[in-house]
Design a protein around this motif. Structure first.
Motif, short mmCIF file in Angstrom:
data_model
loop_
_atom_site.label_atom_id
_atom_site.label_comp_id
_atom_site.label_asym_id
_atom_site.label_seq_id
_atom_site.Cartn_x
_atom_site.Cartn_y
_atom_site.Cartn_z
N TRP A 95 -22.14 -2.84 22.42
CA TRP A 95 -22.74 -1.54 22.14
C TRP A 95 -24.14 -1.70 21.56
O TRP A 95 -24.52 -2.77 21.05
CB TRP A 95 -21.87 -0.73 21.18
N ILE A 115 -27.06 0.79 19.19
CA ILE A 115 -27.48 2.02 18.51
C ILE A 115 -28.97 1.86 18.20
O ILE A 115 -29.35 0.94 17.47
CB ILE A 115 -26.69 2.26 17.20
N ILE A 124 -27.12 5.91 21.79
CA ILE A 124 -25.90 5.11 21.63
C ILE A 124 -25.43 4.77 23.04
O ILE A 124 -25.09 5.67 23.82
CB ILE A 124 -24.80 5.85 20.86
N GLY A 126 -19.83 2.07 20.46
CA GLY A 126 -21.05 2.38 19.73
C GLY A 126 -20.92 3.64 18.89
O GLY A 126 -21.43 3.71 17.77
N PHE A 151 -21.25 3.91 14.86
CA PHE A 151 -22.17 4.88 14.24
C PHE A 151 -21.43 5.74 13.21
O PHE A 151 -21.93 5.95 12.08
CB PHE A 151 -22.79 5.77 15.32
#
Length: 606
Positions: A73, A75, A84, A95, A99
């Motif tokens: 992932w 971000i 994302i 992701g 977050f």
């Protein structure tokens, strides 16, 4: 500031990207109290937004999901928006969870309880550019299956992707961006499933020979017996049957078909005693070599037609000890190492594999030199009485063992962690396990602080002291493998006095919050089980009858919380058996005595 009330998907989002948007919407709305708008690129939306997945906005920023591993992932804060994204199919969803945990401080601590900080806006740092992926490709924990709302969400939010015989989870894999892992006939004790449809006669030489010289056809996954692993006919039959399983699975799922097929022996400590099998065991220095030779031959045939398939077998019971020489696993074979105390109590399960007196770390390392290993380990003790898990916490083992698994190159880690109604700090074990399976190199102190402050809130301090008290008490004790808490002499009068004080403080701190009070009183259950089973002085503590009444109330509530589908009745039976067997008679015996000896001195001999 980034407009977190807008979520933008690609024009044609995948099922997992849509799930990511829905998960983000649910949690941000609950956290901020604001209405969240979800749309797709090209619609009339604010330019400032959270862009999810394989969007044109992400591609313009140089981010392409096809360049990521499937569960990796990213971000990134870009201009006045947040991107994302991740690999297909599940990276973007992972992701989103990263977050929500890191930047929104939301934690999924058990299947009933999600922690949210106080409502308000989310403050993001000016620069965000983070990437990651789980250290282990396959991750799972078996606790107990129930049908409570939110169970599957809890598992997936903590990034579990190994599900064993869990039909509810397996029915929703596509939604969560997951792929089927195991091919037919399943993931456990599959040897019987290979032979169950064989004719009743004509294949006797394929079955294992017992010590009485009789070949036994298994009638179930508990035997009797296994297969004769040296039998050429058994190898041919298994190879043909496995090919049929693969063909049928690919017919049902032509694209997302499973990649791991299991040849796992019956769940019984039997082996074939025929001359050929014993000669092979001597040749390789361990009986595991006999099984590995059998699986290697099958796997080599499968690789010719299906090079992307892995064959998994077990290092378990009489095949736990690795071969000493003369054999390696074929390239498409995976050995699932399952450390237990099968031979002469070689392993204290509640301590790390590399603890003094344990030899399983050496076995794990030895297997890793012979094969790519998978792991099936255990965070609870089996057998004995309802009190066998009271007063012990394997937190150090969970952390240290996963560091070893990483060092040994494992990419698959599965753990059993049953009996949630009567082990100490069950929710902590499970949540800590999920975090460690994502990254075993994390420091434990920040994780403990996170858990206790979020799960117990105002009661965090006394509950953390209780956790520390148990950890300190067990640290210098002997083996923790006792089948009954009676053997844990470190749970002494001093322990119970301190525990009573800490529980009283914790219950007072959360008296006005039924959910948090439940978190506290659930932990009373194993402590009160230990209190009743441990014979000692009670004059400074509540009367034992008071403890029993309290235990029955808390234990009943805990069983109702954790079990369903008939499992609650089985565990109510365990509870009733505990109270019946723990009656303390006037003679001093812990069990009811027949009248003929009621006036005699009584001694318990374990």
């Amino acid at each position: 500031a980034v407009n977190l009330s807008n979520i933008v998907l690609p024009v044609q989002p995948t099922a997992a990207e849509q799930t990511a948007a829905r998960e983000l919407e649910i949690h941000l709305k609950r956290l901020t109290g604001k209405n969240i708008v979800v749309g797709r690129e090209g619609e009339n939306l604010s330019a400032s937004a959270i862009y999810l997945g394989n969007t044109e906005f992400a591609r313009a920023a140089g981010i392409r999901c096809t360049g990521f591993d499937r569960d990796a992932w990213l971000i990134r804060r870009h201009q006045d928006s947040l991107i994302i994204a991740g690999g297909l199919p599940v990276g973007t969803l992972y992701g989103v969870y990263e977050f929500l945990e890191k930047f929104c401080k939301i934690l999924w601590l058990d299947q009933y309880y999600t922690y949210y900080p106080e409502k308000g806006s989310v403050e993001l740092p000016g620069k965000i550019d983070e990437t990651g992926k789980p250290v282990f490709a396959y991750r799972g924990i078996f606790t107990t299956f129930n049908d409570a709302p939110g169970r599957i969400e809890f598992l997936v939010r903590n990034r579990e992707n190994l599900f064993f015989e869990d039909r509810e989870a397996l029915a929703n894999l596509h939604k969560w961006g997951l792929l089927p892992v195991f091919g037919s006939p399943g993931s456990q004790d599959t040897l019987y499933q290979y032979i169950r449809h064989w004719p009743q006669s004509g294949f006797e030489e394929c079955y294992s020979l017992n010590k009485n010289g009789i070949r036994q056809r298994p009638t179930g996954t508990a035997g009797p017996g296994q297969v004769c692993f040296s039998s050429p006919e058994a190898r041919k039959k298994f190879t043909a049957q496995l090919k049929n399983f693969i063909i049928a699975d690919r017919k049902n799922s032509p694209v997302d078909y499973p990649r791991i097929y299991c040849i796992i022996q019956n769940d019984i400590d039997d082996r074939c005693e025929c001359r050929d099998c014993l000669a092979r065991a001597e040749k390789y220095g361990a009986y595991s070599g006999v099984l590995l030779e059998f699986v290697n031959e099958i796997a080599s045939e499968i690789a010719l037609e299906y090079p992307d398939i892995m064959i998994q077998t077990d290092a378990y019971m009489n095949t736990e000890i690795p071969p000493e020489h003369g054999i390696q696993a074929a390239g498409n074979v995976r050995v699932r190492f399952s450390p237990l105390s099968w031979e002469k109590n070689r392993y204290d399960m509640m301590r790390p594999l590399n603890a003094a007196g344990n030899r399983q770390a050496k076995d794990c390392e030895a297997w890793s030199r012979l094969a790519r290993i998978h792991i099936w380990d255990y965070w609870v003790l089996f057998g004995g009485t309802a009190g066998n898990n009271a007063g012990v916490i394997p937190a150090e083992a969970i952390i240290e063992n996963h560091k070893l698994y990483k060092k040994c190159g494992a990419d698959y880690v599965f753990s059993e962690c049953e009996y949630p109604d009567r082990v100490c700090f069950h929710p902590l074990r499970v949540w800590l396990g999920y975090k460690i399976k994502l990254n075993p190199e994390q420091e434990i102190e920040p994780l403990l602080n996170q858990f206790f402050s979020a799960y117990y809130r105002e009661a965090a301090a006394p509950m953390f002291q209780l956790y520390t008290l148990i950890m300190d008490k067990q640290k210098n004790a002997g083996s923790l493998n006792a089948l009954d808490v009676d053997a844990r002499t470190y749970l002494d009068l001093d322990f119970f006095i301190q525990a009573e004080r800490l529980f009283a403080a914790a219950e007072k701190a959360v008296a006005g919050n039924p959910e948090l009070l439940c978190h506290v009183t659930n932990e009373r259950v194993p402590v009160d089980i230990a209190r009743i089973r441990r014979i000692g002085s009670h004059e400074k503590l509540p009367e034992i009858d008071t403890v029993k009444r309290r235990l029955r109330q808390n234990w009943t509530r805990s069983i109702k919380r954790w079990y369903s589908g008939g499992r609650e009745q089985r565990n109510f039976a365990v509870m009733e058996n505990f109270f019946t067997s723990s009656q303390k008679m006037a003679s001093g015996a812990k069990y009811p005595l027949p009248g003929i000896v009621s006036g005699s001195p009584v001694f318990d001999i374990t």
